[in-house]
Design an enzyme around this catalytic site. Structure first.
Site, PDB file in Angstrom:
ATOM      1  N   LYS A  72       1.073   0.146   0.787  1.00  0.00           N
ATOM      2  CA  LYS A  72       1.733  -1.019   1.394  1.00  0.00           C
ATOM      3  C   LYS A  72       1.814  -2.222   0.459  1.00  0.00           C
ATOM      4  O   LYS A  72       2.634  -3.104   0.664  1.00  0.00           O
ATOM      5  CB  LYS A  72       1.077  -1.397   2.734  1.00  0.00           C
ATOM      6  CG  LYS A  72      -0.367  -1.826   2.649  1.00  0.00           C
ATOM      7  CD  LYS A  72      -0.884  -2.226   4.004  1.00  0.00           C
ATOM      8  CE  LYS A  72      -2.035  -1.398   4.487  1.00  0.00           C
ATOM      9  NZ  LYS A  72      -3.186  -1.284   3.580  1.00  0.00           N
ATOM     10  N   LYS A 105       0.606   7.896  -4.425  1.00  0.00           N
ATOM     11  CA  LYS A 105       0.477   7.673  -2.983  1.00  0.00           C
ATOM     12  C   LYS A 105       1.389   6.521  -2.539  1.00  0.00           C
ATOM     13  O   LYS A 105       1.563   5.553  -3.284  1.00  0.00           O
ATOM     14  CB  LYS A 105      -0.996   7.313  -2.713  1.00  0.00           C
ATOM     15  CG  LYS A 105      -1.398   7.196  -1.278  1.00  0.00           C
ATOM     16  CD  LYS A 105      -2.894   6.896  -1.191  1.00  0.00           C
ATOM     17  CE  LYS A 105      -3.196   5.424  -1.386  1.00  0.00           C
ATOM     18  NZ  LYS A 105      -3.488   4.668  -0.176  1.00  0.00           N
ATOM     19  N   LYS A 117      -8.453   0.987  -8.349  1.00  0.00           N
ATOM     20  CA  LYS A 117      -8.130  -0.429  -8.085  1.00  0.00           C
ATOM     21  C   LYS A 117      -8.540  -1.315  -9.259  1.00  0.00           C
ATOM     22  O   LYS A 117      -7.928  -2.355  -9.489  1.00  0.00           O
ATOM     23  CB  LYS A 117      -8.757  -0.897  -6.761  1.00  0.00           C
ATOM     24  CG  LYS A 117      -8.146  -0.150  -5.564  1.00  0.00           C
ATOM     25  CD  LYS A 117      -7.890  -0.981  -4.333  1.00  0.00           C
ATOM     26  CE  LYS A 117      -6.944  -0.213  -3.417  1.00  0.00           C
ATOM     27  NZ  LYS A 117      -6.761  -0.691  -2.093  1.00  0.00           N
TER      28      LYS A 117
HETATM   29  N1  AQP Z   1       0.063   7.207   1.602  1.00  0.00           N
HETATM   30  C1  AQP Z   1      -0.795   7.452   2.569  1.00  0.00           C
HETATM   31  N2  AQP Z   1      -0.745   8.613   3.255  1.00  0.00           N
HETATM   32  C2  AQP Z   1      -1.624   8.868   4.263  1.00  0.00           C
HETATM   33  N3  AQP Z   1      -2.576   7.990   4.649  1.00  0.00           N
HETATM   34  C3  AQP Z   1      -2.662   6.823   4.007  1.00  0.00           C
HETATM   35  N4  AQP Z   1      -3.477   5.762   4.150  1.00  0.00           N
HETATM   36  C4  AQP Z   1      -3.144   4.829   3.231  1.00  0.00           C
HETATM   37  N5  AQP Z   1      -2.112   5.246   2.487  1.00  0.00           N
HETATM   38  C5  AQP Z   1      -1.789   6.493   2.943  1.00  0.00           C
HETATM   39  C6  AQP Z   1      -4.498   5.636   5.182  1.00  0.00           C
HETATM   40  O1  AQP Z   1      -4.190   4.482   5.949  1.00  0.00           O
HETATM   41  C7  AQP Z   1      -5.406   3.905   6.427  1.00  0.00           C
HETATM   42  C8  AQP Z   1      -5.421   2.427   6.180  1.00  0.00           C
HETATM   43  O2  AQP Z   1      -5.461   2.215   4.784  1.00  0.00           O
HETATM   44  P1  AQP Z   1      -6.072   0.880   4.213  1.00  0.00           P
HETATM   45  O3  AQP Z   1      -5.191  -0.229   4.565  1.00  0.00           O
HETATM   46  O4  AQP Z   1      -7.455   0.733   4.703  1.00  0.00           O
HETATM   47  O5  AQP Z   1      -6.206   1.047   2.667  1.00  0.00           O
HETATM   48  P2  AQP Z   1      -5.482   1.947   1.612  1.00  0.00           P
HETATM   49  O6  AQP Z   1      -5.926   3.354   1.769  1.00  0.00           O
HETATM   50  O7  AQP Z   1      -5.734   1.326   0.258  1.00  0.00           O
HETATM   51  O8  AQP Z   1      -3.953   1.795   2.048  1.00  0.00           O
HETATM   52  P3  AQP Z   1      -2.702   1.365   1.172  1.00  0.00           P
HETATM   53  O9  AQP Z   1      -1.505   1.435   2.041  1.00  0.00           O
HETATM   54  O10 AQP Z   1      -2.680   2.155  -0.097  1.00  0.00           O
HETATM   55  O11 AQP Z   1      -3.004  -0.170   0.888  1.00  0.00           O
HETATM   56  P4  AQP Z   1      -3.079  -0.952  -0.491  1.00  0.00           P
HETATM   57  O12 AQP Z   1      -1.692  -1.031  -0.994  1.00  0.00           O
HETATM   58  O13 AQP Z   1      -3.642  -2.279  -0.130  1.00  0.00           O
HETATM   59  O14 AQP Z   1      -3.993  -0.189  -1.407  1.00  0.00           O
HETATM   60  C9  AQP Z   1      -6.547   4.646   5.729  1.00  0.00           C
HETATM   61  O15 AQP Z   1      -7.119   5.566   6.630  1.00  0.00           O
HETATM   62  C10 AQP Z   1      -5.878   5.354   4.593  1.00  0.00           C
HETATM   63  O16 AQP Z   1      -6.530   6.555   4.251  1.00  0.00           O
END
Ligand code: AQP
Length: 330
Positions: free
Chosen positions: A197, A194, A112
């Site tokens: 969102k 990965k 990040k």
């Molecule tokens: N691509 C993924 N595949 C499987 N699991 C995923 N998670 C996130 N992306 C994937 C799981 O979703 C839960 C919530 O995630 P989060 O919102 O706490 O943060 P993150 O992991 O940073 O999710 P994003 O979608 O990648 O958000 P941004 O774009 O803000 O960085 C967690 O349990 C995560 O493991």
């Protein structure tokens, strides 16, 4: 009954990755555990948020989680993290039990920081301590997450062990609950990354609010590999392997069954089938979430009730921690 805890950041509309990696398991675990689930709005401000968009998005993410099928009859709770002050209070205490070196090793901080090089704030660095507080506050034994969060749950255990080593068995040691399949759903336009969102390119992810047409279009446009065989091989065929994982999970099949089903068929036919399966899995949640979003007064009422419950559930652990440490009792 044991407790499980997990949270999701309102940094965008949850994706199919969030659903297959985490949310689906929130739902399953909420039948066996007392499920405590949170919209991690405090975590989300490590990245700048526009206040109006942020407020709307917290409600939308809350609506999606409400619609996903959590077992509220079995005691599940869903609340915005910022509304329960114990999370931030415990964070300060636990920051005195977390080492600088430990935080420096977190891969998410490194990733990040690269992505937000103009805003490497200390919240981005101390993020895992807030996550440890979220989990430990409710005595959670299981933490359903995707594989990207495993390191943070392990750090949470280390913090709890360190605290318990000084003050006795105050904290429950949590275990990450990571699915065998779907723990890391990949980006549709770049299957080496990965699915996220907050991705600026909406073709890279399927949002849980995308309609059927959008889902099918995104699946058809998904980057695949040369060759025309629907066969699982993460190294040589990352795009097709990702779509096979998505299809298998959404259609309730094993990878072998999927491979057999599409043997001799071309990528185009397979991609359309993936889109249909994803739509079938997400449509009931999307429809129900849109109903919640269309009735904000009802949503706010639910949020307030659930926040009150979470506040009550969080209070005893914070009290126990402060007593154990010798703070003056209230
Ligand atoms: N691509 C993924 N595949 C499987 N699991 C995923 N998670 C996130 N992306 C994937 C799981 O979703 C839960 C919530 O995630 P989060 O919102 O706490 O943060 P993150 O992991 O940073 O999710 P994003 O979608 O990648 O958000 P941004 O774009 O803000 O960085 C967690 O349990 C995560 O493991």
């Amino acid at each position: 009954m044991k407790t499980c805890f997990s949270a999701i950041q309102p940094t965008g509309i949850p994706t199919l990755g969030n659903y297959l990696g985490a949310l689906r398991n929130w739902v399953n675990l909420s039948r066996e555990y007392t499920g405590i689930f949170s919209i991690a709005d405090l975590h989300a401000i490590t990245v700048r948020q526009d206040p109006g968009d942020f407020r709307r998005r917290v409600r939308a993410v809350y609506a999606i989680c409400m619609a996903s099928g959590l077992d509220f009859k079995n005691g599940a709770v869903l609340f915005p993290q910022s509304q329960v002050a114990a999370h931030t209070e415990l964070t300060w205490i636990l920051s005195c039990f977390t080492m600088y070196g430990e935080l420096s090793r977190m891969t998410q901080f490194k990733d990040k920081s690269l992505k937000n090089s103009d805003n490497i704030n200390s919240g981005l660095f101390t993020y895992p301590i807030l996550m440890a507080s979220d989990i430990l506050l409710y005595g959670a034994a299981a933490v359903p997450v995707g594989s990207d969060q495993k390191q943070h749950v392990e750090l949470t255990r280390d913090i709890a062990v360190r605290f318990n080593g000084v003050y006795g068995d105050v904290f429950v040691l949590p275990e990450p609950f990571i699915p065998d399949m779907g723990a890391r759903v990949m980006n549709l336009q770049d299957p080496k990354r990965k699915m996220e969102k907050s991705d600026p390119n909406p073709n890279g992810y399927i949002s849980m609010l995308d309609d059927r047409e959008a889902i099918i279009k995104k699946c058809k446009r998904a980057v695949t590999d040369s060759g025309g065989e629907v066969r699982y091989d993460e190294k040589l065929k990352p795009g097709i392997s990702n779509l096979m994982t998505i299809y298998s999970l959404c259609a309730g099949k094993s990878l072998e069954e999927t491979e057999r089903e599409f043997s001799g068929q071309n990528y185009g036919t397979f991609k359309t089938a993936v889109g249909e399966a994803v739509n079938t899995a997400l449509a009931p949640i999307r429809d129900c979430a849109n109903e919640y979003i269309g009735n904000p007064a009802h949503l706010d009422k639910l949020m307030n009730e659930q926040t009150r419950r979470a506040t009550e559930l969080a209070a005893p652990m914070l009290k126990q921690v402060k007593n154990a440490m010798g703070f003056v009792a209230d």
